[in-house]
Enzyme design. Structure first.
Site, PDB file in Angstrom:
ATOM      1  N   LYS A 185      28.972  39.923  47.962  1.00 64.26           N
ATOM      2  CA  LYS A 185      27.759  40.427  47.311  1.00 64.26           C
ATOM      3  C   LYS A 185      26.767  39.276  47.090  1.00 64.26           C
ATOM      4  O   LYS A 185      25.603  39.377  47.394  1.00 64.26           O
ATOM      5  CB  LYS A 185      28.137  41.109  45.996  1.00 64.26           C
ATOM      6  CG  LYS A 185      26.941  41.635  45.232  1.00 64.26           C
ATOM      7  CD  LYS A 185      27.358  42.439  44.015  1.00 64.26           C
ATOM      8  CE  LYS A 185      26.139  42.671  43.133  1.00 64.26           C
ATOM      9  NZ  LYS A 185      26.390  43.521  41.977  1.00 64.26           N
ATOM     10  N   GLU A 223      35.585  30.866  47.610  1.00 61.09           N
ATOM     11  CA  GLU A 223      36.678  31.211  48.518  1.00 61.09           C
ATOM     12  C   GLU A 223      36.135  31.771  49.831  1.00 61.09           C
ATOM     13  O   GLU A 223      36.557  31.384  50.929  1.00 61.09           O
ATOM     14  CB  GLU A 223      37.585  32.283  47.870  1.00 61.09           C
ATOM     15  CG  GLU A 223      38.375  31.813  46.669  1.00 61.09           C
ATOM     16  CD  GLU A 223      37.652  32.032  45.348  1.00 61.09           C
ATOM     17  OE1 GLU A 223      36.391  32.014  45.329  1.00 61.09           O
ATOM     18  OE2 GLU A 223      38.337  32.202  44.333  1.00 61.09           O
ATOM     19  N   GLY A 234      30.381  44.754  42.544  1.00 59.65           N
ATOM     20  CA  GLY A 234      31.317  44.376  43.608  1.00 59.65           C
ATOM     21  C   GLY A 234      32.533  45.283  43.674  1.00 59.65           C
ATOM     22  O   GLY A 234      32.929  45.752  44.743  1.00 59.65           O
ATOM     23  N   ARG A 235      33.130  45.579  42.518  1.00 59.97           N
ATOM     24  CA  ARG A 235      34.372  46.362  42.519  1.00 59.97           C
ATOM     25  C   ARG A 235      34.128  47.850  42.735  1.00 59.97           C
ATOM     26  O   ARG A 235      35.064  48.647  42.752  1.00 59.97           O
ATOM     27  CB  ARG A 235      35.160  46.098  41.235  1.00 59.97           C
ATOM     28  CG  ARG A 235      34.383  46.323  39.954  1.00 59.97           C
ATOM     29  CD  ARG A 235      35.128  45.761  38.746  1.00 59.97           C
ATOM     30  NE  ARG A 235      34.345  45.833  37.509  1.00 59.97           N
ATOM     31  CZ  ARG A 235      33.471  44.932  37.118  1.00 59.97           C
ATOM     32  NH1 ARG A 235      33.224  43.881  37.878  1.00 59.97           N
ATOM     33  NH2 ARG A 235      32.827  45.056  35.968  1.00 59.97           N
ATOM     34  N   GLU A 255      38.772  44.262  35.325  1.00 57.74           N
ATOM     35  CA  GLU A 255      37.520  43.497  35.341  1.00 57.74           C
ATOM     36  C   GLU A 255      36.413  44.295  34.650  1.00 57.74           C
ATOM     37  O   GLU A 255      35.442  43.734  34.150  1.00 57.74           O
ATOM     38  CB  GLU A 255      37.116  43.145  36.784  1.00 57.74           C
ATOM     39  CG  GLU A 255      36.078  42.048  36.862  1.00 57.74           C
ATOM     40  CD  GLU A 255      35.866  41.498  38.272  1.00 57.74           C
ATOM     41  OE1 GLU A 255      36.462  40.471  38.632  1.00 57.74           O
ATOM     42  OE2 GLU A 255      35.095  42.112  39.030  1.00 57.74           O
ATOM     43  N   HIS A 289      63.786  50.442  42.273  1.00 59.28           N
ATOM     44  CA  HIS A 289      64.891  49.494  42.426  1.00 59.28           C
ATOM     45  C   HIS A 289      64.491  48.111  41.925  1.00 59.28           C
ATOM     46  O   HIS A 289      65.102  47.109  42.292  1.00 59.28           O
ATOM     47  CB  HIS A 289      65.334  49.448  43.890  1.00 59.28           C
ATOM     48  CG  HIS A 289      65.801  50.795  44.356  1.00 59.28           C
ATOM     49  ND1 HIS A 289      67.095  51.229  44.201  1.00 59.28           N
ATOM     50  CD2 HIS A 289      65.119  51.840  44.897  1.00 59.28           C
ATOM     51  CE1 HIS A 289      67.203  52.470  44.658  1.00 59.28           C
ATOM     52  NE2 HIS A 289      66.013  52.864  45.085  1.00 59.28           N
ATOM     53  N   LYS A 309      35.598  29.575  37.190  1.00 60.56           N
ATOM     54  CA  LYS A 309      34.839  29.089  38.358  1.00 60.56           C
ATOM     55  C   LYS A 309      34.185  27.750  38.035  1.00 60.56           C
ATOM     56  O   LYS A 309      34.234  26.810  38.831  1.00 60.56           O
ATOM     57  CB  LYS A 309      33.740  30.094  38.733  1.00 60.56           C
ATOM     58  CG  LYS A 309      34.238  31.379  39.362  1.00 60.56           C
ATOM     59  CD  LYS A 309      33.042  32.231  39.781  1.00 60.56           C
ATOM     60  CE  LYS A 309      33.451  33.645  40.107  1.00 60.56           C
ATOM     61  NZ  LYS A 309      32.325  34.549  40.331  1.00 60.56           N
TER      62      LYS A 309
END
Ligand code: F6P
Length: 539
Positions: free
Chosen positions: A201, A207, A261-262, A347, A378, A506
């Site tokens: 965005k 990253e 963004g999400r 978030e 399990h 950040k």
């Protein structure tokens, strides 16, 4: 603008506290015995989807009070403000209109009085044409989506979910700044037949930019600098920065800052989905979400699936004090759904400051976690069944087989349904003892072991049963949660659409990076300094 009134201070909240106290003497199983109509009363059926919440610690009276809470808290007004394009993301001064990304021309979405659908539809068509062209071309065998957070989790989750509809190039996802992620994906790929989609965005995320630059070098080293343009596309709301990276205009797909963004997979951020599954499936995904938007806007609060799911979540968090929420998808193809939902939910609602700028004194977003069933059974279900703390869960399952094997599918469904029953019913001491007696165990062994084999039960769950794992169903499921999260933010009196809590890490990472790169060591605490020194033995 949303009201600054605190919904937790409404009189109905006090009544709900009383109802919770009253419920303490009851069990869900007992309520089923007492009320033959319980399931009828406590479920919502939508086209292709059943939402059964009859195994929650609620009854008709609790539900009535919860719905009154939503009504008096202004949930409907807040929802309408969102769909009207008001700047409900107050700290960033932005509208929140991801619903427009799955909208149609007649929906007439506007931001600040300006219609947005013409632009949304134009970008959608351009992006889908690009996706179909990549699929048809045959020259691209592999597509690598480089992005993180909302620019990765949603698309990756959906590509996996739609595995059976995918017929295009192989689609891979690289998110982590750990070079091992990019390296492991590039291993075995051919630069001549690989397309990278850089999704960010902001187009500044450390990253993503690190991985994108490394991928560009990989292409240039093998194919020459002039090949880079053919092997890259970009998705961003910062189009100038994407262009600066060297990606030509017709391969850059933009979106507006009123898409978080999400919440962005419905637009160009979903390009990888469209490449993998094709434009027709992508449109079906949007249709499913839009159907859920309509339901959210039009259904009365008491039969409104996102509103009811939100109220149940708050009931469990604020009145019962349950601090986590498990998401148990009985579908291997939904194996990334919990990871996706962690960002969407945590978030958004992992906040402690209310809309009036002061600290709230009630719990907000629970820890969301989960794993595909039956694998989770399990691993961690032991704690869900017999641990001291209660962890409410959503179980998600599909009637139609998810593979070519009906046998596998019947067993999968049997496990999903049985687990929901087991969480509720539990197993009493007398049931355990008589079972052990029937197995011929001695009285000494029964006395010693029986307590360990008792299940308290009464563990609340909701069951979401879809007809089939189709693009439409995936759209419905995601949109349901987006709206559920929004309603919870309203009830908790917090702002769900910013994410300031990710900034400090950040900032400090860039300061530590300078230290690691050999700059003048910044001042840190002794522990941080020791860790930095341990990682730079030559300094
Ligand atoms: O750091 C959090 C975050 O800002 C998320 O909200 C977002 O989804 C992710 O980083 C990636 O951001 P971008 O799409 O701008 O690269």
């Amino acid at each position: 603008m949303l009201t600054k009134m605190n919904p937790m201070a409404l009189p109905v909240v006090e009544r709900l506290r009383g109802l919770k106290a009253h419920w303490e003497g009851k069990t869900i199983a007992g309520e089923f015995e007492a009320d033959g109509e319980r399931f009828e009363r406590l479920h919502i059926a939508l086209p292709g989807m059943l939402f059964d919440y009859s195994k929650q610690r609620v009854d008709a009276e609790v539900m009535k009070a919860l719905v009154e809470w939503a009504r008096t808290a202004g949930v409907a007004e807040a929802r309408d403000a969102q769909f009207a394009g008001e700047a409900i993301n107050e700290t960033e001064g932005r509208a929140v209109l991801h619903a427009a990304l799955r909208g149609e021309a007649e929906d007439g979405f506007q931001v600040g009085g300006v219609p947005v659908m013409p632009d949304v539809l134009a970008v959608r068509e351009r992006m889908l044409q690009f996706a179909d062209a990549v699929r048809a071309d045959g020259g691209i065998t592999d597509v690598v989506n480089i992005g993180i957070g909302g620019s990765d989790l949603g698309p990756e989750m959906v590509v996996r979910a739609l595995r059976r509809s995918c017929s295009g190039p192989r689609v891979h996802f690289v998110s982590n700044v750990d070079g091992a992620h990019l390296e492991s994906v590039l291993n075995g790929l051919d630069p001549a037949t690989t397309l990278f989609i850089v999704v960010s965005k902001t187009f500044t995320t450390q990253e993503t930019m690190t991985n994108a630059l490394a991928a560009r070098r990989w292409v240039a080293d093998a194919q020459g600098d002039e090949a880079v343009g053919r092997h890259f596309a970009a998705v961003s709301s910062n189009v100038p920065l994407a262009a600066e990276f060297g990606i030509s205009e017709e391969r850059v797909f933009g979106f507006s800052d009123w898409v978080g963004g999400r919440y962005s997979l419905w637009g160009p951020v979903g390009l990888a989905i469209a490449v993998a599954a094709g434009s027709a499936s992508f449109r079906e995904l949007l249709r499913g979400a839009r159907d859920m938007d309509r339901h959210f806007q039009e259904a009365p609060l008491e039969s409104n699936a996102p509103v009811i799911a939100a109220l149940l979540g708050c009931w469990n968090v604020n009145f019962w004090g349950f601090s986590s929420h498990a998401v148990l998808c009985y579908a291997q193809d939904l194996s990334r759904f919990a990871a996706y939902l962690q960002q969407a939910d945590m978030e958004s609602n992992g906040k402690s400051i209310g809309r009036d700028g002061t600290r709230v004194d009630h719990a907000t977003g629970p820890v969301v976690w989960g794993e595909a069933g039956t694998n989770g059974q399990h691993a961690f279900y032991q704690l869900l069944h017999q641990g001291t703390a209660v962890h409410p869960a959503d179980l998600i399952a599909f009637k139609a087989p998810l593979s070519s094997s009906e046998d596998h599918h019947r067993k999968l469904l049997a496990n999903a349904i049985a687990q929901a029953e087991a969480f509720m019913k539990g197993k009493s001491r007398s049931e355990v003892e008589s079972g052990m007696r029937a197995q011929g165990k001695t009285e000494e062994e029964i006395a010693r072991v029986a307590p360990h084999r008792v299940f308290e039960g009464n563990r609340p769950t909701s069951f979401f049963l879809f007809d089939a794992l189709t693009p439409h169903a995936v759209g419905q499921l995601i949109a349901l949660h987006e709206h559920r999260i929004f309603v919870q933010g309203v009830l908790w009196n917090i702002l769900s659409f910013d994410q300031w809590g990710v900034e400090l890490g950040k900032e400090l990472a860039s300061s530590v990076l300078k230290d690691l790169e050999g700059g003048q060591m910044a001042r840190h605490d002794a522990s941080t300094t020791a860790l930095i020194q341990a990682c730079t033995p030559l300094r």
